[in-house]
Motif scaffolding. Sequence first.
Motif, mmCIF file in Angstrom:
data_model
loop_
_atom_site.group_PDB
_atom_site.id
_atom_site.type_symbol
_atom_site.label_atom_id
_atom_site.label_comp_id
_atom_site.label_asym_id
_atom_site.label_seq_id
_atom_site.Cartn_x
_atom_site.Cartn_y
_atom_site.Cartn_z
ATOM 1 N N SER A 187 -18.294 -32.897 18.261
ATOM 2 C CA SER A 187 -17.737 -31.722 18.947
ATOM 3 C C SER A 187 -16.953 -30.839 17.970
ATOM 4 C CB SER A 187 -16.861 -32.132 20.134
ATOM 5 O OG SER A 187 -15.779 -32.934 19.706
ATOM 6 N N ALA A 188 -16.245 -31.446 17.025
ATOM 7 C CA ALA A 188 -15.510 -30.663 16.025
ATOM 8 C C ALA A 188 -16.477 -29.972 15.064
ATOM 9 C CB ALA A 188 -14.538 -31.553 15.256
ATOM 10 N N GLN A 189 -17.560 -30.650 14.697
ATOM 11 C CA GLN A 189 -18.550 -30.017 13.836
ATOM 12 C C GLN A 189 -19.161 -28.791 14.525
ATOM 13 O OE1 GLN A 189 -21.384 -32.503 11.658
ATOM 14 N NE2 GLN A 189 -20.075 -34.285 12.054
ATOM 15 N N THR A 190 -19.483 -28.931 15.801
ATOM 16 C CA THR A 190 -20.027 -27.802 16.568
ATOM 17 C C THR A 190 -19.023 -26.657 16.598
ATOM 18 O OG1 THR A 190 -21.350 -29.306 17.922
ATOM 19 C CG2 THR A 190 -20.921 -27.110 18.839
ATOM 20 N N HIS A 191 -17.757 -26.989 16.828
ATOM 21 C CA HIS A 191 -16.682 -25.986 16.862
ATOM 22 C C HIS A 191 -16.589 -25.267 15.510
ATOM 23 C CE1 HIS A 191 -12.874 -24.108 17.871
ATOM 24 N NE2 HIS A 191 -12.305 -24.685 16.824
ATOM 25 N N PHE A 192 -16.615 -26.018 14.407
ATOM 26 C CA PHE A 192 -16.538 -25.405 13.079
ATOM 27 C C PHE A 192 -17.747 -24.513 12.801
ATOM 28 C CE2 PHE A 192 -13.673 -29.102 11.699
ATOM 29 C CZ PHE A 192 -12.518 -28.341 11.854
ATOM 30 N N ARG A 193 -18.946 -24.987 13.168
ATOM 31 C CA ARG A 193 -20.141 -24.161 12.942
ATOM 32 C C ARG A 193 -20.033 -22.841 13.695
ATOM 33 N NH1 ARG A 193 -22.697 -29.232 12.821
ATOM 34 N NH2 ARG A 193 -23.081 -29.213 15.052
ATOM 35 N N ARG A 202 -19.004 -16.649 12.331
ATOM 36 C CA ARG A 202 -18.374 -15.335 12.392
ATOM 37 C C ARG A 202 -17.670 -14.960 11.083
ATOM 38 N NH1 ARG A 202 -14.975 -16.929 17.247
ATOM 39 N NH2 ARG A 202 -16.469 -18.380 18.082
ATOM 40 N N GLN A 203 -17.832 -15.816 10.075
ATOM 41 C CA GLN A 203 -17.194 -15.584 8.773
ATOM 42 C C GLN A 203 -18.233 -15.127 7.760
ATOM 43 O OE1 GLN A 203 -13.798 -15.788 8.395
ATOM 44 N NE2 GLN A 203 -13.916 -16.098 10.613
ATOM 45 N N GLU A 204 -17.744 -14.710 6.600
ATOM 46 C CA GLU A 204 -18.626 -14.301 5.511
ATOM 47 C C GLU A 204 -19.558 -15.458 5.128
ATOM 48 O OE1 GLU A 204 -17.913 -13.352 0.862
ATOM 49 O OE2 GLU A 204 -16.603 -12.274 2.284
ATOM 50 N N GLU A 205 -20.788 -15.133 4.797
ATOM 51 C CA GLU A 205 -21.791 -16.124 4.387
ATOM 52 C C GLU A 205 -21.221 -17.034 3.301
ATOM 53 O OE1 GLU A 205 -25.599 -17.869 4.365
ATOM 54 O OE2 GLU A 205 -25.039 -16.152 5.596
ATOM 55 N N GLY A 206 -21.449 -18.340 3.421
ATOM 56 C CA GLY A 206 -21.002 -19.295 2.411
ATOM 57 C C GLY A 206 -19.591 -19.821 2.617
ATOM 58 N N THR A 207 -18.908 -19.357 3.671
ATOM 59 C CA THR A 207 -17.557 -19.850 3.951
ATOM 60 C C THR A 207 -17.658 -21.251 4.553
ATOM 61 O OG1 THR A 207 -16.724 -17.618 4.326
ATOM 62 C CG2 THR A 207 -15.427 -19.415 5.241
ATOM 63 N N ALA A 252 -12.497 -21.734 3.949
ATOM 64 C CA ALA A 252 -12.621 -21.847 2.497
ATOM 65 C C ALA A 252 -13.732 -20.914 2.027
ATOM 66 C CB ALA A 252 -12.923 -23.281 2.093
ATOM 67 N N PRO A 253 -13.387 -19.635 1.776
ATOM 68 C CA PRO A 253 -14.395 -18.722 1.233
ATOM 69 C C PRO A 253 -14.879 -19.258 -0.117
ATOM 70 C CG PRO A 253 -12.415 -17.529 1.899
ATOM 71 C CD PRO A 253 -12.098 -18.988 1.969
ATOM 72 N N GLN A 254 -16.093 -18.887 -0.499
ATOM 73 C CA GLN A 254 -16.684 -19.394 -1.741
ATOM 74 C C GLN A 254 -15.788 -19.185 -2.946
ATOM 75 O OE1 GLN A 254 -20.553 -17.480 -1.819
ATOM 76 N NE2 GLN A 254 -21.538 -19.451 -1.429
ATOM 77 N N ASP A 255 -15.139 -18.025 -3.037
ATOM 78 C CA ASP A 255 -14.324 -17.740 -4.225
ATOM 79 C C ASP A 255 -13.007 -18.516 -4.264
ATOM 80 O OD1 ASP A 255 -13.003 -16.369 -2.221
ATOM 81 O OD2 ASP A 255 -12.985 -14.434 -3.264
ATOM 82 N N SER A 256 -12.685 -19.274 -3.199
ATOM 83 C CA SER A 256 -11.448 -20.058 -3.199
ATOM 84 C C SER A 256 -11.688 -21.523 -3.568
ATOM 85 C CB SER A 256 -10.780 -19.991 -1.819
ATOM 86 O OG SER A 256 -11.515 -20.767 -0.881
ATOM 87 N N VAL A 257 -12.947 -21.910 -3.736
ATOM 88 C CA VAL A 257 -13.271 -23.299 -4.046
ATOM 89 C C VAL A 257 -13.153 -23.519 -5.552
ATOM 90 C CG1 VAL A 257 -15.039 -25.093 -3.908
ATOM 91 C CG2 VAL A 257 -14.774 -23.456 -2.029
#
Length: 192
Positions: free
Chosen positions: A7-13, A18-23, A44-49
Amino acid sequence: MITISESAQTHFRELLSRQEEGTNIRVFVVNPGRPNAECGVSYAPQDSVEDTDIRLNFAGFDAVVDAESAPFLEAAEIDFVEQELGSQLTLKAPNAKAQAVADDAPLIERVDYVIQSKVNPQLASHGGQVMISEITDDGIAILQFGGGCNGCSMVDVTLKEGIEKQLLELFPGELNGVRDITEHSRGEHSYY
């Protein structure tokens, strides 16, 4: 390291769609290994990893964990529960306040881990805490109370009915009892 319920995975997906691609999501601990440790989840946007971050793969996203938080997120669980009055995301991290120790670690380290991860969070609701000073040769854990426990009229009950019972149950044959060295009437400790 981290278990994320379906259920948490579904929530995160859903959130990530609704976020920038790759977040992805980031799971972290603020003040890891300390009594005031707090766990959190953020985007966690891509540029923050960072290169040192650990990536945990889930269906449709990754959970990113910084190297400092990782040991404190062992056995962490994230769940998402929908109820009549709303929904709630929960993060349980039993090792956030104290890093897990090996089963063969010295007894004082294993006892300290239980105190930091199980006992002190309960005492914190009353503004108190307890620390282990030593374990005697005859298996007595010497404890010192602080904060709201210092001078509390219920400290003997907390010690014998709560802490001692829990520790003796968890360390049978290794611990024989507990003793408080805090001088509660003066607000300071007395060594025997």
